[in-house]
Design a protein around this motif. Structure first.
Motif, mmCIF file in Angstrom:
data_model
loop_
_atom_site.group_PDB
_atom_site.id
_atom_site.type_symbol
_atom_site.label_atom_id
_atom_site.label_comp_id
_atom_site.label_asym_id
_atom_site.label_seq_id
_atom_site.Cartn_x
_atom_site.Cartn_y
_atom_site.Cartn_z
ATOM 1 N N GLU A 261 -30.960 -1.457 45.026
ATOM 2 C CA GLU A 261 -30.661 -2.465 44.012
ATOM 3 C C GLU A 261 -31.199 -3.831 44.434
ATOM 4 N N ASP A 262 -31.090 -4.155 45.719
ATOM 5 C CA ASP A 262 -31.608 -5.437 46.192
ATOM 6 C C ASP A 262 -33.123 -5.523 46.021
ATOM 7 N N GLU A 263 -33.809 -4.419 46.240
ATOM 8 C CA GLU A 263 -35.259 -4.409 46.029
ATOM 9 C C GLU A 263 -35.591 -4.649 44.561
ATOM 10 N N CYS A 264 -34.779 -4.086 43.667
ATOM 11 C CA CYS A 264 -34.985 -4.327 42.237
ATOM 12 C C CYS A 264 -34.738 -5.789 41.884
ATOM 13 N N LEU A 265 -33.680 -6.370 42.417
ATOM 14 C CA LEU A 265 -33.409 -7.790 42.165
ATOM 15 C C LEU A 265 -34.525 -8.667 42.722
ATOM 16 N N HIS A 266 -35.036 -8.309 43.901
ATOM 17 C CA HIS A 266 -36.141 -9.053 44.497
ATOM 18 C C HIS A 266 -37.376 -8.965 43.585
ATOM 19 N N ALA A 267 -37.630 -7.797 43.047
ATOM 20 C CA ALA A 267 -38.765 -7.625 42.137
ATOM 21 C C ALA A 267 -38.579 -8.434 40.859
ATOM 22 N N VAL A 268 -37.341 -8.528 40.359
ATOM 23 C CA VAL A 268 -37.045 -9.354 39.187
ATOM 24 C C VAL A 268 -37.442 -10.805 39.458
ATOM 25 N N ALA A 269 -37.039 -11.317 40.637
ATOM 26 C CA ALA A 269 -37.348 -12.701 40.991
ATOM 27 C C ALA A 269 -38.852 -12.913 41.144
ATOM 28 N N LEU A 270 -39.525 -11.977 41.798
ATOM 29 C CA LEU A 270 -40.967 -12.117 42.015
ATOM 30 C C LEU A 270 -41.750 -12.018 40.704
ATOM 31 N N ALA A 271 -41.319 -11.160 39.801
ATOM 32 C CA ALA A 271 -42.003 -11.039 38.510
ATOM 33 C C ALA A 271 -41.913 -12.339 37.733
ATOM 34 N N ILE A 317 -29.773 -14.746 36.955
ATOM 35 C CA ILE A 317 -29.470 -15.865 37.850
ATOM 36 C C ILE A 317 -29.194 -15.358 39.261
ATOM 37 N N GLN A 318 -28.466 -14.254 39.362
ATOM 38 C CA GLN A 318 -28.193 -13.657 40.669
ATOM 39 C C GLN A 318 -29.484 -13.315 41.405
ATOM 40 N N ALA A 319 -30.438 -12.744 40.684
ATOM 41 C CA ALA A 319 -31.719 -12.383 41.302
ATOM 42 C C ALA A 319 -32.461 -13.612 41.804
ATOM 43 N N LEU A 320 -32.484 -14.665 40.996
ATOM 44 C CA LEU A 320 -33.205 -15.873 41.382
ATOM 45 C C LEU A 320 -32.515 -16.585 42.542
ATOM 46 N N GLN A 321 -31.186 -16.607 42.526
ATOM 47 C CA GLN A 321 -30.453 -17.279 43.599
ATOM 48 C C GLN A 321 -30.594 -16.534 44.923
ATOM 49 N N LYS A 322 -30.647 -15.215 44.855
ATOM 50 C CA LYS A 322 -30.699 -14.413 46.081
ATOM 51 C C LYS A 322 -32.109 -14.278 46.636
ATOM 52 N N PHE A 323 -33.110 -14.184 45.747
ATOM 53 C CA PHE A 323 -34.458 -13.881 46.208
ATOM 54 C C PHE A 323 -35.532 -14.859 45.729
ATOM 55 N N GLY A 324 -35.137 -15.864 44.966
ATOM 56 C CA GLY A 324 -36.111 -16.840 44.496
ATOM 57 C C GLY A 324 -36.645 -17.678 45.642
ATOM 58 N N THR A 325 -37.810 -18.289 45.421
ATOM 59 C CA THR A 325 -38.423 -19.133 46.451
ATOM 60 C C THR A 325 -37.520 -20.295 46.781
ATOM 61 N N LYS A 326 -37.282 -20.456 48.058
ATOM 62 C CA LYS A 326 -36.434 -21.577 48.518
ATOM 63 C C LYS A 326 -37.292 -22.815 48.746
ATOM 64 N N SER A 327 -36.873 -23.944 48.158
ATOM 65 C CA SER A 327 -37.640 -25.171 48.332
ATOM 66 C C SER A 327 -37.302 -25.837 49.652
#
Length: 327
Positions: A261-271, A317-327
């Protein structure tokens, strides 16, 4: 059984109604994967998923009397919306049996498209039984989400588009990764590729603990999942592969891939960050496999089908907060 002629006929009926979705490429995703990755963006299809293709194919193939009696379907949301919109545009009544834990946006959208929604508890009720009870007089035509020849044919039009688009970009061979529930899309794509792009192999992608298709392909017989719910990848959670779809996948597909599931969330953020498309977790399983399971792939060219984008805002939002690019 569905075949290339049925898929081509479905493509003709879909012409002018379904979108031809793009094949997207990002050098950033290629760097992560260590190979060339193209994303077939079915999240941009009408109703936010490839399911519109199968819904339109099935409804458009009915005769006038069948349409007048209406259609019934069961779905966690994407097939529901596809059938609901297809029925509305054919002036046919639609009743959709949906699990009560389906994402709220999918339930609301299905109602907004004009369908009557009947909710059920998937842990304690069988969706087939609920549909039978609702359709007691048997007049409505049941359009199953994957074990339906016309649905498979409609989904197979994705494969025809992939074959053409890959050819236009000079991609001569590779693997096509498909988010897989009951196997309607995978079976349809595999049939289309067999005829139109035989150097490509379709492979199924599923979340861990709901990997019935991967296990079925490995064992050679239909396997079932111990759990029926409880995954953020709700769009591809089914009890087992279909009776119609499994033999097709068994004959034409490579080994199944399983992602977390985490890999899927990471893919959501990257897409979102690299392609600017919105994918739901279940619709991101193929991209997750392409990005994070390269040791299980056999080609330098991979096409991942982003099957749906109907994600609840809180999950996105969960996907972006967990795996989105950190500034």
């Amino acid at each position: 059984m569905s075949n290339i002629d049925m898929i081509r006929a479905a493509q003709s009926r879909l012409a002018g109604h379904a979108r031809v979705t793009p094949l997207l490429l990002s050098p950033f995703l290629n760097d992560i994967a260590g190979r060339n990755i193209w994303v077939k963006a079915e999240c941009l299809q009408h109703t936010g998923s490839f399911k519109f293709r199968g819904g339109w194919s099935a409804v458009s193939a009915l005769n006038d009397k069948q349409r007048a009696n209406g259609v019934i379907a069961f779905s966690s949301g994407n097939h529901a919306q596809g059938v609901a919109l297809a029925a509305a545009r054919h002036n046919a009544k639609a009743v959709i049996v949906m699990p009560s834990d389906a994402p709220k946006i999918k339930i609301e959208n299905t109602r907004a498209l004009g369908a009557e929604v009947v909710l059920f508890d998937r842990e304690n009720q069988n969706r087939d039984d609920v549909a039978t009870q609702v359709n007691q007089d048997g007049k409505m035509t049941l359009i199953k989400p994957y074990d339906n020849d016309q649905v498979i044919a409609g989904q197979g039009t994705v494969g025809l588009e992939i074959a053409q688009q890959a050819g236009e970009q000079g991609i001569e061979q590779g693997e096509v990764l498909v988010c897989c529930g009951g196997g309607g899309l995978t079976a349809g794509i595999a049939l289309a590729l067999q005829n139109s792009a035989p150097n490509f192999t379709a492979r199924t992608c599923e979340p861990a603990e709901f990997d019935d298709v991967a296990r079925s392909l490995a064992s050679g017989k239909i396997e079932t999942n111990a759990r029926k719910s409880g995954s953020i990848c709700d769009a591809i959670i089914t009890p087992s592969p279909g009776e119609i779809t499994f033999p097709i996948m068994q004959k034409l597909c490579g080994a199944g891939l399983v992602v977390s599931e985490d890999e899927c969330l990471h893919a959501v953020a990257l897409a979102y960050e690299r392609l600017r498309i919105v994918i739901e977790p279940g619709g991101a399983a193929a991209l997750a496999a392409a990005l994070f399971h390269g040791n299980e792939l056999n080609s330098e060219n991979v096409i991942a089908v982003a099957t749906g984008g109907n994600v609840d805002t809180s999950v996105f939002i969960q996907a972006l907060q967990k795996f989105g690019t950190k500034s």
